[in-house]
Scaffold this motif. Structure first.
Motif, PDB file in Angstrom:
ATOM      1  N   SER A  96       0.849  -1.202   0.000  1.00 30.81           N
ATOM      2  CA  SER A  96       0.000   0.000   0.000  1.00 30.81           C
ATOM      3  C   SER A  96       0.884   1.251   0.000  1.00 30.81           C
ATOM      4  N   THR A  97       0.317   2.350  -0.472  1.00 30.68           N
ATOM      5  CA  THR A  97       1.079   3.596  -0.558  1.00 30.68           C
ATOM      6  C   THR A  97       1.524   4.107   0.808  1.00 30.68           C
ATOM      7  N   PRO A  98       0.669   4.115   1.831  1.00 33.16           N
ATOM      8  CA  PRO A  98       1.164   4.575   3.138  1.00 33.16           C
ATOM      9  C   PRO A  98       2.315   3.718   3.666  1.00 33.16           C
ATOM     10  N   ARG A  99       2.249   2.414   3.423  1.00 38.19           N
ATOM     11  CA  ARG A  99       3.337   1.536   3.869  1.00 38.19           C
ATOM     12  C   ARG A  99       4.608   1.786   3.079  1.00 38.19           C
ATOM     13  N   MET A 100       4.460   2.114   1.797  1.00 36.34           N
ATOM     14  CA  MET A 100       5.642   2.457   0.996  1.00 36.34           C
ATOM     15  C   MET A 100       6.286   3.741   1.497  1.00 36.34           C
ATOM     16  N   LEU A 101       5.475   4.742   1.841  1.00 31.13           N
ATOM     17  CA  LEU A 101       6.008   6.000   2.356  1.00 31.13           C
ATOM     18  C   LEU A 101       6.709   5.785   3.696  1.00 31.13           C
ATOM     19  N   GLN A 102       6.105   4.977   4.566  1.00 25.99           N
ATOM     20  CA  GLN A 102       6.748   4.650   5.841  1.00 25.99           C
ATOM     21  C   GLN A 102       8.053   3.903   5.600  1.00 25.99           C
ATOM     22  N   ILE A 106      11.791   5.023   6.745  1.00 28.90           N
ATOM     23  CA  ILE A 106      12.556   4.155   7.654  1.00 28.90           C
ATOM     24  C   ILE A 106      13.857   3.698   7.009  1.00 28.90           C
ATOM     25  N   VAL A 107      13.779   3.238   5.776  1.00 30.84           N
ATOM     26  CA  VAL A 107      14.983   2.742   5.093  1.00 30.84           C
ATOM     27  C   VAL A 107      15.968   3.884   4.855  1.00 30.84           C
ATOM     28  N   ASN A 108      15.472   5.037   4.452  1.00 30.45           N
ATOM     29  CA  ASN A 108      16.364   6.161   4.187  1.00 30.45           C
ATOM     30  C   ASN A 108      17.037   6.635   5.478  1.00 30.45           C
ATOM     31  N   VAL A 109      16.297   6.713   6.570  1.00 29.61           N
ATOM     32  CA  VAL A 109      16.872   7.142   7.847  1.00 29.61           C
ATOM     33  C   VAL A 109      17.877   6.102   8.350  1.00 29.61           C
ATOM     34  N   ALA A 110      17.530   4.821   8.251  1.00 25.25           N
ATOM     35  CA  ALA A 110      18.453   3.773   8.718  1.00 25.25           C
ATOM     36  C   ALA A 110      19.741   3.755   7.904  1.00 25.25           C
ATOM     37  N   ALA A 111      19.628   3.865   6.584  1.00 24.30           N
ATOM     38  CA  ALA A 111      20.830   3.886   5.745  1.00 24.30           C
ATOM     39  C   ALA A 111      21.646   5.138   6.000  1.00 24.30           C
ATOM     40  N   GLY A 145      13.254  11.116   2.265  1.00 30.88           N
ATOM     41  CA  GLY A 145      12.782   9.765   1.963  1.00 30.88           C
ATOM     42  C   GLY A 145      11.294   9.725   1.680  1.00 30.88           C
ATOM     43  N   THR A 146      10.526  10.454   2.479  1.00 31.99           N
ATOM     44  CA  THR A 146       9.076  10.450   2.298  1.00 31.99           C
ATOM     45  C   THR A 146       8.654  11.245   1.074  1.00 31.99           C
ATOM     46  N   LEU A 147       9.166  12.461   0.939  1.00 31.10           N
ATOM     47  CA  LEU A 147       8.765  13.314  -0.182  1.00 31.10           C
ATOM     48  C   LEU A 147       9.375  12.871  -1.507  1.00 31.10           C
ATOM     49  N   GLY A 148      10.542  12.284  -1.450  1.00 28.42           N
ATOM     50  CA  GLY A 148      11.219  11.880  -2.675  1.00 28.42           C
ATOM     51  C   GLY A 148      10.745  10.562  -3.250  1.00 28.42           C
ATOM     52  N   LEU A 149       9.977   9.799  -2.466  1.00 26.54           N
ATOM     53  CA  LEU A 149       9.553   8.483  -2.946  1.00 26.54           C
ATOM     54  C   LEU A 149       8.698   8.569  -4.198  1.00 26.54           C
ATOM     55  N   VAL A 150       7.755   9.496  -4.226  1.00 27.33           N
ATOM     56  CA  VAL A 150       6.822   9.551  -5.355  1.00 27.33           C
ATOM     57  C   VAL A 150       7.539   9.803  -6.683  1.00 27.33           C
ATOM     58  N   PRO A 151       8.350  10.861  -6.833  1.00 27.08           N
ATOM     59  CA  PRO A 151       8.997  11.046  -8.137  1.00 27.08           C
ATOM     60  C   PRO A 151      10.025   9.955  -8.467  1.00 27.08           C
ATOM     61  N   VAL A 152      10.748   9.483  -7.453  1.00 26.54           N
ATOM     62  CA  VAL A 152      11.735   8.428  -7.709  1.00 26.54           C
ATOM     63  C   VAL A 152      11.031   7.136  -8.118  1.00 26.54           C
ATOM     64  N   ALA A 153       9.981   6.763  -7.399  1.00 26.23           N
ATOM     65  CA  ALA A 153       9.250   5.531  -7.720  1.00 26.23           C
ATOM     66  C   ALA A 153       8.565   5.623  -9.078  1.00 26.23           C
ATOM     67  N   LEU A 154       8.054   6.806  -9.424  1.00 28.40           N
ATOM     68  CA  LEU A 154       7.441   6.965 -10.749  1.00 28.40           C
ATOM     69  C   LEU A 154       8.470   6.742 -11.853  1.00 28.40           C
ATOM     70  N   THR A 155       9.648   7.301 -11.684  1.00 26.36           N
ATOM     71  CA  THR A 155      10.711   7.115 -12.672  1.00 26.36           C
ATOM     72  C   THR A 155      11.110   5.647 -12.766  1.00 26.36           C
ATOM     73  N   GLN A 156      11.297   5.012 -11.617  1.00 29.13           N
ATOM     74  CA  GLN A 156      11.721   3.617 -11.607  1.00 29.13           C
ATOM     75  C   GLN A 156      10.630   2.695 -12.154  1.00 29.13           C
ATOM     76  N   ASN A 157       9.377   2.930 -11.781  1.00 27.94           N
ATOM     77  CA  ASN A 157       8.301   2.092 -12.299  1.00 27.94           C
ATOM     78  C   ASN A 157       8.124   2.272 -13.805  1.00 27.94           C
ATOM     79  N   ALA A 158       8.306   3.487 -14.292  1.00 30.64           N
ATOM     80  CA  ALA A 158       8.222   3.713 -15.742  1.00 30.64           C
ATOM     81  C   ALA A 158       9.326   2.949 -16.461  1.00 30.64           C
TER      82      ALA A 158
END
Length: 172
Positions: A96-102, A106-111, A145-158
């Protein structure tokens, strides 16, 4: 071209985001903040690539980001590989989108935390006021990590759609 090379093509499609983060980090160098997107770039591929492709993508992503940073070789790459193995083993967590944003936060902060600690160990001088700076760096990593997910994921999914990468099965 076979689907086996999808991880490399996806890495090339992700490179502009890494370059943009590096340029933003160079701009913020006077404040010692690093714009960190490596964790965010790992979320969308973990949903669709096979585990071995995701591991190769994560290793390439880690080494690309480490190239210009004063940290021990392989630190970030091995961290991202471990996260990629976890995420590709638990794909339902990112459905789900909320889980992807979380997950991106989390992954960006941990890394970023691993990167920051590796940089601290590699530094010759003692860090004065490092706790306050660490909090600011982790907060920035969470926001990016949260705000950047949408444009990065759109590029990667495309890119993955263009390559014909099918959705990965729920089982690794």
């Amino acid at each position: 071209m076979t689907i086996g090379w999808a991880w490399l093509i996806l890495l090339l499609a992700t490179y502009p985001w890494l370059l943009g983060a590096d340029l933003a980090s160079d701009t913020l160098a006077s404040s010692s903040l690093v714009v960190f997107v490596s964790g965010t770039c790992l979320i969308a591929p973990s949903r669709r690539l096979k585990r071995w492709q995701c591991v190769l993508f994560a290793a390439g992503l880690g080494f690309l980001f480490e190239a210009r940073r004063p940290i021990p070789d392989g630190t970030l790459a091995l961290t991202l590989v471990a996260v990629a193995i976890f995420l590709s083993s638990n794909r339902p967590l990112l459905r789900s989108t909320p889980r992807m944003l979380q997950g991106a936060a989390i992954v960006n902060v941990a890394a970023c935390l691993v990167w920051y600690l590796a940089a601290a160990f590699a530094a010759d001088a003692p860090a004065v006021g490092a706790a306050g700076h660490l909090f600011g760096q982790l907060l920035l990593a969470g926001i990016v990590g949260t705000l950047g997910l949408v444009p990065v994921a759109l590029t990667q999914n495309a890119a993955m759609d263009r390559l014909g990468v099918p959705p990965a099965s729920e089982q690794p």
